[in-house]
Design an enzyme around this catalytic site. Structure first.
Site, mmCIF file in Angstrom:
data_model
loop_
_atom_site.group_PDB
_atom_site.id
_atom_site.type_symbol
_atom_site.label_atom_id
_atom_site.label_comp_id
_atom_site.label_asym_id
_atom_site.label_seq_id
_atom_site.Cartn_x
_atom_site.Cartn_y
_atom_site.Cartn_z
ATOM 1 N N ASP A 1 6.494 13.641 23.979
ATOM 2 C CA ASP A 1 7.213 14.095 25.166
ATOM 3 C C ASP A 1 8.491 13.273 25.311
ATOM 4 O O ASP A 1 8.530 12.084 24.962
ATOM 5 C CB ASP A 1 6.330 13.928 26.405
ATOM 6 C CG ASP A 1 6.989 14.470 27.657
ATOM 7 O OD1 ASP A 1 7.679 15.499 27.563
ATOM 8 O OD2 ASP A 1 6.834 13.851 28.729
ATOM 9 N N MET B 1 10.583 13.163 28.366
ATOM 10 C CA MET B 1 10.761 12.574 29.696
ATOM 11 C C MET B 1 9.526 11.778 30.100
ATOM 12 O O MET B 1 8.543 12.310 30.603
ATOM 13 C CB MET B 1 11.033 13.682 30.719
ATOM 14 C CG MET B 1 12.181 14.613 30.331
ATOM 15 S SD MET B 1 13.742 13.735 30.070
ATOM 16 C CE MET B 1 14.094 13.208 31.745
ATOM 17 N N GLU C 1 4.245 -13.004 -31.771
ATOM 18 C CA GLU C 1 5.236 -12.548 -32.749
ATOM 19 C C GLU C 1 4.716 -11.400 -33.594
ATOM 20 O O GLU C 1 5.278 -11.089 -34.648
ATOM 21 C CB GLU C 1 5.661 -13.714 -33.660
ATOM 22 C CG GLU C 1 4.579 -14.247 -34.559
ATOM 23 C CD GLU C 1 3.737 -15.348 -33.920
ATOM 24 O OE1 GLU C 1 3.171 -16.153 -34.667
ATOM 25 O OE2 GLU C 1 3.661 -15.412 -32.670
#
Length: 457
Positions: free
Chosen positions: A53, A55, A373
């Site tokens: 809402d 207001m 490696e």
């Protein structure tokens, strides 16, 4: 489809009315009577969509929406403002605050349920990307971008589909102030344009003269390349039924004629911002996935990727009666490089070796750092003679030119030993092939290194 809907209203009768309507459609409903309570529920991740809402005393709906969209924890939650205010200026104010849509009191039941379902569907998709993105951060992949970083910075790319000249000229003129706009009057051509272009929003008129605009919406959602592009419908006030059908098809937003210019700019801005946000989440997930299977030092795939992908390559080779070769490669005396010149020099050697390796392989070949490696190369559709030739070429490219380390201050001679195994037996597994390649590598090192040895099986 079900979801958790938060209804925020300071008037209990309004809350009860919305709660009853939503519960009848099997949504789980939470309620809040004021802004702070609503923020707390959202921050606790307890809801999927907010019906807010405007207001309310204290903190009004606009401020609640602004705070939700400013918080990274809640920015993704869709917000629909439910209000008696029906002026374009009020809608623009709400959209600028981050609202996804407006419903005007008294609320139409069909519009309410359709809009909630549409936005929940969108949130479910966003939640999936957010969850994967958070998982990436949890395992160490940083993502420092905030939602505000995607607030339509720079011009958006919009495809406007409308065949009424007076209509598209007005809209294009307004949009062009902030975006790059492409106008297409032929709906069939628009589908190709959308698929080929990199658009961030497609706007479609429902008043096309000889084509159903909803058909174009459906086609956009069915194509992989356009499925995620936001779609905004431009509709007539009396065309409510088709608008609701469009929302059900996956349309993201809409404008009702006569179009308010400010509302149009606010809605396009919202859609482009959301598109950029979801694109970022999706790209971040993709980057996380790539990092999870990539060796950070060399840029090659890592052992995790090899172990999952080699099984697929072996299975495909067996099913199609194709050859497959595996090279196990070891840098000779690499420990001495680290001990003598330091680990930085060792890293330089590994990076340069990876570069030379990639340069001498085909696009279909798979190169991985197996550990330390040691490296593994998998070559689909490669017979023994070609595999030996490739291994020899790699060996020669490594031994034939010194490796520059320490920023080019020192040059080191580097050699490699290579063990080769072929997919010779149809009961082979990735493990047995790697084991035979490793045994061949051991033989190469035992026989003096800097050589290629093929498994005798």
């Amino acid at each position: 489809m079900t979801a958790r809907v938060l209804v925020v209203d300071d008037i209990p009768a309004n809350t009860k009315l919305l709660e009853a309507r939503l519960t009848a459609e099997y949504f789980e409903v939470l309620t809040a009577a004021n802004g702070p309570d609503a923020l707390a529920i959202c921050q606790a991740d307890k809801c999927d969509i907010v019906l807010l809402d405007v207001m309310m005393p204290g903190m009004d709906g606009f401020e609640v929406c602004r705070r939700l969209k400013a918080d990274p924890r809640t920015v993704h939650i869709p917000v629909v403002m439910v209000t008696a205010l029906d002026q374009p200026a009020d809608r623009v104010k709400g959209l600028d605050a981050g609202a996804d849509d407006f419903l005007t009191k008294p609320v139409n039941d069909i519009a309410l349920i359709t809009r909630v379902k549409s936005l929940v569907r969108l949130k479910m998709l966003t939640d999936e990307w957010r969850m994967r993105s958070v998982t990436g951060r949890d395992i160490g992949f940083e993502d420092t971008a905030a939602a505000d970083d995607f607030a339509a910075k720079g011009k958006g790319r919009i495809l406007l589909v409308d065949d009424r000249r007076s209509s598209y000229e007005r809209m294009a003129a307004s949009l062009a102030k902030s975006h790059d706009v492409t106008v297409e009057t032929d709906p069939q051509e628009a589908l190709f344009r959308a698929a080929e272009g990199d658009f961030e929003l497609v706007m479609i008129s429902l008043a096309l003269a000889n084509f159903d605009g909803l058909r174009l919406c459906s086609q956009l959602r069915s194509l992989e390349r356009t499925r995620m592009v936001p779609v905004l419908l431009i509709t007539e006030p009396e065309d409510n039924a088709r608008l609701l059908r469009g929302l059900d098809l996956g349309v993201n937003d809409y404008l009702v004629r006569p179009i308010d210019k400010n509302e149009m700019m606010a809605r396009t801005r919202t859609q482009i911002r959301r598109k950029r946000y979801t694109d970022h989440l999706r790209d971040n997930v993709q980057q996380t996935m790539e990092l999870a299977v990539t060796d950070a030092l060399t840029g090659l795939h890592n052992r995790r990727y090899l172990e999952s992908h080699l099984a697929t390559l072996v299975s495909q080779a067996v099913q199609r009666s194709k050859t497959l070769a595996v090279l196990m490669v070891d840098l000779d005396y690499f420990k001495a490089v680290n001990d003598t010149y330091g680990h930085d020099a060792g890293d330089d050697v590994l990076r340069e070796f990876a570069r030379r390796l990639r340069k001498n392989l085909r696009g279909i070949d798979l190169a991985c750092r197996f550990g330390g490696e040691e490296f593994v190369v998998v070559m689909p559709e490669t017979d023994l003679s070609l595999a030996v030739a490739v291994a020899e070429r790699i060996r020669q490219k490594v031994a034939g030119e010194p490796f520059l380390v320490n920023g080019g201050a020192r040059a080191l001679d580097v050699t490699i030993s290579v063990g080769l195994a072929m997919l010779d037996h149809y009961d082979d597994t990735p493990q047995t092939i790697l084991k035979r390649a490793d045994e061949a590598l051991y033989a190469a090192k035992r026989d003096g290194r800097n050589r290629v040895v093929a498994d005798a099986a």
